[in-house]
Motif scaffolding. Structure first.
Motif, PDB file in Angstrom:
ATOM      1  N   ASN A  82       0.843  -1.190   0.000  1.00  0.00           N
ATOM      2  CA  ASN A  82       0.000   0.000   0.000  1.00  0.00           C
ATOM      3  C   ASN A  82       0.879   1.241   0.000  1.00  0.00           C
ATOM      4  OD1 ASN A  82      -2.457  -1.292   0.036  1.00  0.00           O
ATOM      5  ND2 ASN A  82      -2.454  -1.493   2.262  1.00  0.00           N
ATOM      6  N   GLY A  83       0.510   2.192  -0.834  1.00  0.00           N
ATOM      7  CA  GLY A  83       1.277   3.438  -0.883  1.00  0.00           C
ATOM      8  C   GLY A  83       2.550   3.336  -1.694  1.00  0.00           C
ATOM      9  N   ALA A  84       2.691   2.269  -2.452  1.00  0.00           N
ATOM     10  CA  ALA A  84       3.911   2.115  -3.243  1.00  0.00           C
ATOM     11  C   ALA A  84       3.868   2.953  -4.523  1.00  0.00           C
ATOM     12  CB  ALA A  84       4.130   0.647  -3.585  1.00  0.00           C
ATOM     13  N   GLY A  85       2.679   3.405  -4.897  1.00  0.00           N
ATOM     14  CA  GLY A  85       2.571   4.239  -6.096  1.00  0.00           C
ATOM     15  C   GLY A  85       1.801   3.581  -7.229  1.00  0.00           C
ATOM     16  N   LYS A  86       1.162   2.458  -6.955  1.00  0.00           N
ATOM     17  CA  LYS A  86       0.428   1.757  -8.013  1.00  0.00           C
ATOM     18  C   LYS A  86      -0.720   2.607  -8.547  1.00  0.00           C
ATOM     19  CE  LYS A  86      -0.766  -1.689  -5.418  1.00  0.00           C
ATOM     20  NZ  LYS A  86      -0.284  -1.541  -4.069  1.00  0.00           N
ATOM     21  N   SER A  87      -1.513   3.136  -7.626  1.00  0.00           N
ATOM     22  CA  SER A  87      -2.662   3.929  -8.065  1.00  0.00           C
ATOM     23  C   SER A  87      -2.224   5.202  -8.753  1.00  0.00           C
ATOM     24  CB  SER A  87      -3.553   4.273  -6.883  1.00  0.00           C
ATOM     25  OG  SER A  87      -3.996   3.096  -6.283  1.00  0.00           O
ATOM     26  N   THR A  88      -1.122   5.770  -8.302  1.00  0.00           N
ATOM     27  CA  THR A  88      -0.600   6.971  -8.953  1.00  0.00           C
ATOM     28  C   THR A  88      -0.227   6.650 -10.390  1.00  0.00           C
ATOM     29  OG1 THR A  88       0.273   7.637  -6.817  1.00  0.00           O
ATOM     30  CG2 THR A  88       1.091   8.813  -8.725  1.00  0.00           C
ATOM     31  N   LEU A  89       0.388   5.503 -10.590  1.00  0.00           N
ATOM     32  CA  LEU A  89       0.772   5.103 -11.935  1.00  0.00           C
ATOM     33  C   LEU A  89      -0.466   4.934 -12.821  1.00  0.00           C
ATOM     34  CD1 LEU A  89       3.686   2.723 -12.613  1.00  0.00           C
ATOM     35  CD2 LEU A  89       1.763   2.785 -14.163  1.00  0.00           C
ATOM     36  N   LEU A  90      -1.499   4.328 -12.260  1.00  0.00           N
ATOM     37  CA  LEU A  90      -2.728   4.156 -13.035  1.00  0.00           C
ATOM     38  C   LEU A  90      -3.330   5.508 -13.401  1.00  0.00           C
ATOM     39  CD1 LEU A  90      -4.592   1.183 -11.340  1.00  0.00           C
ATOM     40  CD2 LEU A  90      -3.001   1.176 -13.237  1.00  0.00           C
ATOM     41  N   LYS A  91      -3.272   6.442 -12.451  1.00  0.00           N
ATOM     42  CA  LYS A  91      -3.816   7.775 -12.722  1.00  0.00           C
ATOM     43  C   LYS A  91      -3.064   8.458 -13.860  1.00  0.00           C
ATOM     44  CE  LYS A  91      -5.516   8.888  -8.131  1.00  0.00           C
ATOM     45  NZ  LYS A  91      -5.270   9.729  -6.964  1.00  0.00           N
ATOM     46  N   LEU A  92      -1.781   8.228 -13.934  1.00  0.00           N
ATOM     47  CA  LEU A  92      -0.991   8.818 -15.019  1.00  0.00           C
ATOM     48  C   LEU A  92      -1.462   8.281 -16.360  1.00  0.00           C
ATOM     49  CD1 LEU A  92       2.630   8.641 -13.587  1.00  0.00           C
ATOM     50  CD2 LEU A  92       1.301  10.696 -13.962  1.00  0.00           C
ATOM     51  N   VAL A  93      -1.678   6.971 -16.401  1.00  0.00           N
ATOM     52  CA  VAL A  93      -2.089   6.360 -17.658  1.00  0.00           C
ATOM     53  C   VAL A  93      -3.507   6.792 -18.024  1.00  0.00           C
ATOM     54  CG1 VAL A  93      -2.519   4.166 -18.816  1.00  0.00           C
ATOM     55  CG2 VAL A  93      -0.541   4.413 -17.329  1.00  0.00           C
ATOM     56  N   ALA A  94      -4.341   6.981 -16.998  1.00  0.00           N
ATOM     57  CA  ALA A  94      -5.722   7.380 -17.249  1.00  0.00           C
ATOM     58  C   ALA A  94      -5.852   8.869 -17.563  1.00  0.00           C
ATOM     59  CB  ALA A  94      -6.592   7.029 -16.049  1.00  0.00           C
ATOM     60  N   ARG A  95      -4.730   9.590 -17.661  1.00  0.00           N
ATOM     61  CA  ARG A  95      -4.713  11.024 -17.960  1.00  0.00           C
ATOM     62  C   ARG A  95      -5.255  11.882 -16.833  1.00  0.00           C
ATOM     63  NH1 ARG A  95      -7.911  12.141 -23.336  1.00  0.00           N
ATOM     64  NH2 ARG A  95      -7.106  14.220 -23.067  1.00  0.00           N
ATOM     65  N   VAL A  96      -5.506  11.288 -15.678  1.00  0.00           N
ATOM     66  CA  VAL A  96      -6.092  12.054 -14.592  1.00  0.00           C
ATOM     67  C   VAL A  96      -5.030  12.950 -13.959  1.00  0.00           C
ATOM     68  CG1 VAL A  96      -6.992  11.796 -12.263  1.00  0.00           C
ATOM     69  CG2 VAL A  96      -7.961  10.469 -14.110  1.00  0.00           C
ATOM     70  N   LEU A  97      -3.808  12.450 -13.944  1.00  0.00           N
ATOM     71  CA  LEU A  97      -2.709  13.156 -13.305  1.00  0.00           C
ATOM     72  C   LEU A  97      -1.622  13.364 -14.347  1.00  0.00           C
ATOM     73  CD1 LEU A  97      -2.151  13.822 -10.236  1.00  0.00           C
ATOM     74  CD2 LEU A  97      -0.808  11.754 -10.186  1.00  0.00           C
ATOM     75  N   ARG A  98      -1.034  14.549 -14.328  1.00  0.00           N
ATOM     76  CA  ARG A  98       0.120  14.786 -15.187  1.00  0.00           C
ATOM     77  C   ARG A  98       1.381  14.599 -14.373  1.00  0.00           C
ATOM     78  NH1 ARG A  98       0.008  17.230 -20.279  1.00  0.00           N
ATOM     79  NH2 ARG A  98      -2.141  17.647 -20.830  1.00  0.00           N
ATOM     80  N   PRO A  99       2.400  13.980 -14.963  1.00  0.00           N
ATOM     81  CA  PRO A  99       3.613  13.758 -14.170  1.00  0.00           C
ATOM     82  C   PRO A  99       4.309  15.074 -13.837  1.00  0.00           C
ATOM     83  CG  PRO A  99       3.988  13.195 -16.456  1.00  0.00           C
ATOM     84  CD  PRO A  99       2.534  13.468 -16.333  1.00  0.00           C
ATOM     85  N   THR A 100       4.957  15.107 -12.675  1.00  0.00           N
ATOM     86  CA  THR A 100       5.738  16.292 -12.318  1.00  0.00           C
ATOM     87  C   THR A 100       6.960  16.373 -13.224  1.00  0.00           C
ATOM     88  OG1 THR A 100       5.087  15.710 -10.077  1.00  0.00           O
ATOM     89  CG2 THR A 100       6.623  17.534 -10.311  1.00  0.00           C
ATOM     90  N   GLU A 101       7.557  15.224 -13.442  1.00  0.00           N
ATOM     91  CA  GLU A 101       8.694  15.148 -14.367  1.00  0.00           C
ATOM     92  C   GLU A 101       8.518  13.941 -15.263  1.00  0.00           C
ATOM     93  OE1 GLU A 101      12.145  14.907 -11.904  1.00  0.00           O
ATOM     94  OE2 GLU A 101      11.731  16.868 -11.009  1.00  0.00           O
ATOM     95  N   GLY A 102       9.206  13.983 -16.401  1.00  0.00           N
ATOM     96  CA  GLY A 102       9.147  12.834 -17.293  1.00  0.00           C
ATOM     97  C   GLY A 102       7.966  12.909 -18.232  1.00  0.00           C
ATOM     98  N   LYS A 103       7.772  11.819 -18.965  1.00  0.00           N
ATOM     99  CA  LYS A 103       6.789  11.844 -20.033  1.00  0.00           C
ATOM    100  C   LYS A 103       5.921  10.586 -19.993  1.00  0.00           C
ATOM    101  CE  LYS A 103       6.871  11.465 -24.928  1.00  0.00           C
ATOM    102  NZ  LYS A 103       7.495  11.683 -26.212  1.00  0.00           N
TER     103      LYS A 103
END
Lengths: 264, 292
Positions: A82-103
């Motif tokens: 829990n809290g490892a960043g899995k959901s954050t990664l999914l949000k990036l792919v779902a376009r919900v979140l833009r990465p702070t860095e990277g592409k």
């Protein structure tokens, strides 16, 4: 029980002769949340502190320098505590979140199967909710009218379709949500630990549907805490720990790495 | 049973012809404002559905249902008419009830739609964390819902005018113009307020107080003449809502077409509010998911 474990995939995967194209590319992606160390609630307080230069942020990296690619038609697993960043990664792919860095580069329509029925309204009928949810997935009215009957048939909720959703049981709720999302015909399907919805028969049916969708070249991004699911479903998997990618590749090896991590 | 869904699966496998595949690249983007506008256009059906949801669900469990859209302003008008004409003895204008109701419809549209835009984003924002939808959808839907209510509200206004002897003139056909300008101004304000509320939750509470003060500074329930002559000009002319409320009243209550001097300030105000609000909101929108 988890429905995905029942099906052995990888047996007859549709393998195109040449290596399949990339559909998801993460290049050195980092996500930084800035949590103010103290709660600054009012605008006045914020301005005063800003002028004084006294705003201190507790910086938290939800993802750190993660790079990976997912190929078309792949079932790609994500494991981690829990809290490892899995959901954050999914949000990036779902376009919900833009990465702070990277592409982040994604080819195709993404349909999230996370928390089924998130956009449902309890006062609206099943019918109205199907249209509303479809609109949230970016469909037009005509497209939804075309899909409607299929969604209702799949959900097996024909008799209740004109009743308000608040009268539905939680199982019926989930079935309706799953049926809408699965009919979205996405190029990429995000599945976040929600497959244990509905009764056994419905689970089996949903699982079969996922298999069919895979056969059509849909890419599935799967988050699960069930190692059996990961092992049985995925061609490749990755392990996240504190926002970093620590293992990537064969599911069996990734699961081993995960177990070692947990044992520590 | 089993056969039924197997068949539907097969049918599904058959139809896998797709249009062009969209590509998302987080590194590539043009102007935020134009991008957001394009996305909102693409998702117009969603906005339509959100409006439908809001209009339908608001009174769904009440006995009188959608009639409340008309009864609500009527009841409020009754209260204000009694209070102002009896207690403050200000019934110097003919058809005072129609005066109050026309002002109130315009004011309520502004206050309710901007509040709804903010509340939808702050409380309904969880949705933005799960699925991609254009961030401005909530504000646009709030304005749409407000416009539906405002249009329905014109019916009781006409009835009240008939009863109080205020003539209904042909100028009423001009009404869509002030409604549109009100919508632009409210959308702009709603976007500014909702962006601020994401960063400072206190804004949500403060805004209600600001709205109350603002309403009493706007001639909604009283004629402008009751304001002290010394400050009247400044109170009225620095207040954008004065122009918009008046412009809404002119074609109905006053029964004439507006002059250019009345129309131009309203157009300028609403355009500036909309352009600035849209720009401000879409520049901050990417950060919302980090905050909500």
């Amino acid at each position: 029980m988890n429905l995905l474990t029942e099906y052995k995939p990888a047996v007859n995967l549709p393998q195109s002769p040449e290596s399949p194209e990339d559909v998801i590319r993460l290049e050195n992606v980092s996500v930084r949340y800035r949590v103010p160390s103290e709660r600054i609630g009012t605008f006045k307080e914020y301005m005063i502190r800003r002028i004084q230069g006294k705003i201190q942020h507790h910086v938290f990296w939800a993802l750190k320098d993660v790079s990976l690619t997912v190929k078309k038609g792949e079932v790609f697993g994500l494991v981690g505590q829990n809290g490892a960043g899995k959901s954050t990664l999914l949000k990036l792919v779902a376009r919900v979140l833009r990465p702070t860095e990277g592409k982040v580069w994604v080819k195709g329509r993404v349909a999230p199967l996370l928390e089924v029925g998130a956009g449902f309204h309890p006062e609206l009928t099943g019918r109205e909710n199907i249209f509303l949810n479809g609109a949230m997935l970016g469909f037009t009215r005509q497209e939804m009218e075309e899909k409607f009957q299929r969604i209702v048939d799949f959900s097996e909720l024909k008799d209740f379709i004109d009743a308000p959703l608040r009268t539905y049981s939680s199982g019926m709720y989930a079935r309706l949500g799953f049926s809408v999302a699965i009919d979205a015909e996405p190029e990429i399907l995000i599945v976040d630990e929600i497959l244990s919805v509905g009764d056994e028969a419905f689970q089996r049916k949903s699982s079969a549907r996922l298999q069919t969708i895979r056969g059509q070249g849909v890419t599935i991004l799967l988050v699960s805490h069930s190692m059996a699911t990961i092992e049985n479903m995925c061609q490749r998997a990755s392990l996240l720990s504190h926002g970093s990618l620590v293992a990537l590749g064969d599911p069996v090896e990734v699961i081993q790495a995960y177990r070692q991590l947990q044992a520590r | 049973m089993r056969c039924v869904w197997l068949c539907s699966l097969n049918e599904k496998v058959m139809r896998i012809s797709r249009e062009e595949i969209p590509i998302y690249d987080s590194a590539q983007r043009r102007s935020h404002a134009i991008f957001e506008l394009r996305e909102a256009l693409k998702y117009r059906y969603l906005i339509q559905e959100l409006v439908r949801r809001d209009v339908l669900t608001r009174y769904k469990r009440s006995f009188l249902g959608i009639a409340w859209t008309m009864l609500n302003p009527l009841g409020m008008m009754l209260v204000w008419t009694i209070v102002f004409s009896q207690v403050f003895k200000t019934s110097s204008i003919t058809g005072y009830a129609a005066y109050v109701l026309s002002g109130m419809l315009a004011w309520n549209f502004f206050s309710q739609s901007t509040t709804a835009a903010m509340v939808n984003l702050v409380w309904g924002g969880g949705l933005l964390n799960r699925i991609y939808i254009p961030r401005a959808s909530f504000a646009l839907a709030a304005i749409g819902t407000g416009l539906v209510n405002l249009s329905i509200g014109v019916i009781p206004l006409c009835i009240v005018m008939l009863f109080t002897g205020v003539p209904i003139n042909i100028s009423i056909i001009f009404l869509p113009v002030p409604m549109l300008l009100l919508a632009c101004f409210s959308l702009g304000m709603g976007l500014i307020i909702s962006t601020s509320a994401v960063y400072f939750p206190d804004v949500a509470e403060m805004y209600q107080i600001v709205l109350a003060a603002w309403m009493f500074l706007t001639p909604v329930m009283y004629p402008p003449e009751v304001l002290p002559a010394a400050y009247r000009f400044w109170i009225l002319h620095l207040n954008p809502m004065y122009y918009l409320v008046q412009l809404f009243r002119i074609p109905v209550y006053y029964g004439r077409f507006p002059t250019w001097a009345e129309l131009i300030p309203a157009i300028l105000i609403s355009t500036v509010a909309l352009v600035f609000g849209w720009w401000f909101f879409s520049n901050k929108a990417d950060e919302f998911a980090y905050r909500i």
